[in-house]
Design an enzyme around this catalytic site. Structure first.
Site, PDB file in Angstrom:
ATOM      1  N   ARG A 161       0.837  -1.206   0.000  1.00  0.00           N
ATOM      2  CA  ARG A 161       0.000   0.000   0.000  1.00  0.00           C
ATOM      3  C   ARG A 161       0.875   1.260   0.000  1.00  0.00           C
ATOM      4  O   ARG A 161       0.601   2.216  -0.726  1.00  0.00           O
ATOM      5  CB  ARG A 161      -0.947  -0.014   1.207  1.00  0.00           C
ATOM      6  CG  ARG A 161      -2.174  -0.897   1.001  1.00  0.00           C
ATOM      7  CD  ARG A 161      -2.891  -1.181   2.319  1.00  0.00           C
ATOM      8  NE  ARG A 161      -4.145  -1.891   2.084  1.00  0.00           N
ATOM      9  CZ  ARG A 161      -4.232  -3.199   1.837  1.00  0.00           C
ATOM     10  NH1 ARG A 161      -3.140  -3.936   1.778  1.00  0.00           N
ATOM     11  NH2 ARG A 161      -5.417  -3.767   1.644  1.00  0.00           N
ATOM     12  N   SER A 205     -13.369 -10.032  -2.897  1.00  0.00           N
ATOM     13  CA  SER A 205     -12.096  -9.508  -2.389  1.00  0.00           C
ATOM     14  C   SER A 205     -12.233  -8.042  -1.997  1.00  0.00           C
ATOM     15  O   SER A 205     -12.681  -7.223  -2.801  1.00  0.00           O
ATOM     16  CB  SER A 205     -10.995  -9.642  -3.441  1.00  0.00           C
ATOM     17  OG  SER A 205      -9.788  -9.055  -2.980  1.00  0.00           O
ATOM     18  N   SER A 206     -11.788  -7.720  -0.793  1.00  0.00           N
ATOM     19  CA  SER A 206     -11.750  -6.319  -0.367  1.00  0.00           C
ATOM     20  C   SER A 206     -10.735  -5.526  -1.181  1.00  0.00           C
ATOM     21  O   SER A 206     -10.781  -4.289  -1.216  1.00  0.00           O
ATOM     22  CB  SER A 206     -11.397  -6.236   1.123  1.00  0.00           C
ATOM     23  OG  SER A 206     -10.073  -6.697   1.360  1.00  0.00           O
ATOM     24  N   SER A 243     -12.592  -9.417   4.815  1.00  0.00           N
ATOM     25  CA  SER A 243     -11.343  -8.747   5.234  1.00  0.00           C
ATOM     26  C   SER A 243     -11.504  -7.236   5.356  1.00  0.00           C
ATOM     27  O   SER A 243     -10.674  -6.468   4.864  1.00  0.00           O
ATOM     28  CB  SER A 243     -10.210  -9.081   4.247  1.00  0.00           C
ATOM     29  OG  SER A 243     -10.036 -10.467   4.137  1.00  0.00           O
ATOM     30  N   GLU A 249      -6.819 -14.820   6.129  1.00  0.00           N
ATOM     31  CA  GLU A 249      -5.471 -15.309   5.856  1.00  0.00           C
ATOM     32  C   GLU A 249      -4.925 -16.168   6.992  1.00  0.00           C
ATOM     33  O   GLU A 249      -3.942 -16.881   6.831  1.00  0.00           O
ATOM     34  CB  GLU A 249      -4.504 -14.153   5.578  1.00  0.00           C
ATOM     35  CG  GLU A 249      -4.263 -13.226   6.750  1.00  0.00           C
ATOM     36  CD  GLU A 249      -5.093 -11.958   6.666  1.00  0.00           C
ATOM     37  OE1 GLU A 249      -4.533 -10.878   6.925  1.00  0.00           O
ATOM     38  OE2 GLU A 249      -6.294 -12.036   6.343  1.00  0.00           O
ATOM     39  N   LYS A 268       6.790 -15.838  -1.286  1.00  0.00           N
ATOM     40  CA  LYS A 268       5.772 -14.851  -1.649  1.00  0.00           C
ATOM     41  C   LYS A 268       5.659 -13.771  -0.592  1.00  0.00           C
ATOM     42  O   LYS A 268       5.509 -12.583  -0.911  1.00  0.00           O
ATOM     43  CB  LYS A 268       4.430 -15.551  -1.848  1.00  0.00           C
ATOM     44  CG  LYS A 268       3.246 -14.638  -2.135  1.00  0.00           C
ATOM     45  CD  LYS A 268       1.985 -15.469  -2.286  1.00  0.00           C
ATOM     46  CE  LYS A 268       0.759 -14.581  -2.373  1.00  0.00           C
ATOM     47  NZ  LYS A 268       0.723 -13.754  -3.599  1.00  0.00           N
TER      48      LYS A 268
END
Length: 432
Positions: free
Chosen positions: A30, A168-169, A197, A312, A409
């Site tokens: 982000r 998905s958020s 989420s 998650e 990842k």
């Protein structure tokens, strides 16, 4: 190319360890997107360096943004305008394939997105349709998945858009992160089943406010970002709390103690929910100024959990559930079928192969512990499956993990940290 199999270390006694973890993937990516078009150079201190964040940095470089190493661990991000005509590798990173297209729409030219084979099955349709509604030209041959091309003209009209973000958020966060650069800003309205989420959207909103964006999230299922410049960042990235989950789980499995330094007193990371989950399972959980400490008390129990906002954590919690005293119900996570793999099907298959009684429900799992036997535990190119397998391996000698390298990842040093945490209390893991 898959990495060599890994025979998981088995705990020979209680763990007593301090595990320092690198920065949050969610925050790092982000911050990178916000810094890409801020009003000056930004400094990200101790960001996570993993496959997903390196893919994000590479994507921004393709768009003309400078991302440079400084003082060893930091990144200096210098905004730049792209002329387009570039290609972006998303790998298997949801944040790259969803956060970058709204930014690429501001380029002047075509930007092609593609990724790993499984990335082409991850849902993108609502995000692409939302961009079209905001005036962006997107070509995907009607697939609603990778690969696709975003054809920018140097600006985006923006305005109001309605979409279904129940898968998905990230669909919402993606538009919010770039919306301040659109001529009319952006107003996003969600219509559909509850957004999963939600803490990740709150994380996005807080990050936007930190760089001076005017964000209104007072109305349920509606988010508004006003058009305007964003301030550069100088920010220390918090430890990744979701990546902490398997290490903290080790305290319960081995009847020991694990301390994670730097655990924030306030955070928008969904992984912070692991504190309440482990407490409910019977651990002694203590958050102090120096970090979080989890200690075993007397075994641990199964639980009934709605993990909709912290999905998650599902693989690690499922692994604990297979070792607990009593059954566990995990609910509210139907959307994780569209993650790196169908995580519900993968967990049901692998735990069942080990001997656990697992029922896959429409939105979760019902797990009844049974005597577990070692298997070759498949990971499906999913980093969270590696973490789940490692937790199981603590109590199941001889468990072999397929392709442990896929954990790069989000945490490339996972196996080293894991073996280091166990120290003398383990039979060390090995590759074959």
């Amino acid at each position: 190319m898959p990495s060599p199999d890994w025979t998981c270390p088995t705990a020979a006694g209680p763990v007593d360890a301090t595990v320092a973890l690198p920065g949050s993937k969610s925050l790092t990516n982000r911050f990178l997107v916000l810094a890409a078009r801020a009003g000056g150079a930004s400094r990200l201190r101790a960001p996570l360096r993993s496959r997903d964040t390196l893919l994000m940095a590479g994507a921004l470089r393709s768009l003309g943004v400078g991302v440079e190493d400084v003082d060893g661990d930091d990144w200096l991000v210098t905004p730049g305008a792209s002329t387009g005509d570039s290609e972006i590798d998303c790998g298997l990173a949801g944040t790259v394939m969803r956060f970058v297209p709204p930014l690429a729409a501001l380029a002047d030219g075509g930007v092609r997105f593609d990724g790993d084979p499984h990335a082409r099955t991850r849902p993108m349709g609502p995000a692409l349709e939302a961009l079209r509604a905001l005036g962006v030209d997107v070509a995907d041959d009607g697939r609603g998945t990778l690969p696709f091309v975003v054809r920018g003209t140097g600006s985006v009209r923006g305005g109001d858009v309605t979409l279904d973000a129940s898968a998905s958020s990230q669909f919402i966060s993606a538009l919010l992160l770039s919306g301040a650069h659109y001529e009319q800003g952006v107003t996003i309205r969600h219509e559909g089943a509850p957004v999963p989420s939600q803490p990740h959207i709150e994380m996005t909103v807080e990050a936007l406010r930190d760089v001076g964006a005017d964000v209104d999230d007072t109305e349920p299922d509606v988010w508004r970002v006003e058009p305007g410049p964003l301030n550069p960042l100088d920010v220390q990235v918090e430890p990744d709390l979701s990546n902490a989950a398997p290490f903290l789980a080790a305290a319960l499995v081995t009847r020991g103690r694990v301390h994670v330094p730097g655990w924030p007193q306030h955070t928008t990371q969904a992984g912070d929910d692991i504190r309440d989950i482990l407490d409910e399972m019977g651990a002694d959980v203590r958050l102090a100024r120096d970090g979080l400490t989890v200690s075993a008390v007397d075994g641990f129990t199964g639980v009934d959990l709605d993990l909709h906002d912290a999905s998650e954590l599902t693989p690690v919690v499922a692994a604990l559930a297979a070792l607990a005293d009593g059954p566990t119900v995990i609910r509210g996570v139907a959307h994780i079928r569209g993650h790196e793999t169908d995580r519900l099907a993968a967990l049901a298959r692998e735990l069942g192969a080990m001997g656990a009684e697992v029922t896959e429900t429409q939105d979760g799992l019902h797990i009844v512990p049974r005597r577990l036997s070692p298997t070759r535990f498949a990971t499906y190119a999913d980093h969270r499956m590696v973490m789940a397998g490692a937790v199981l391996g603590l109590a199941v000698p001889g468990l072999v993990l397929e392709d442990p390298g896929t954990v790069a990842k989000t945490l490339p040093t996972f196996t080293d940290l894991w073996s280091g945490m166990l120290g003398d209390a383990s039979a060390q893991g090995r590759t074959a």
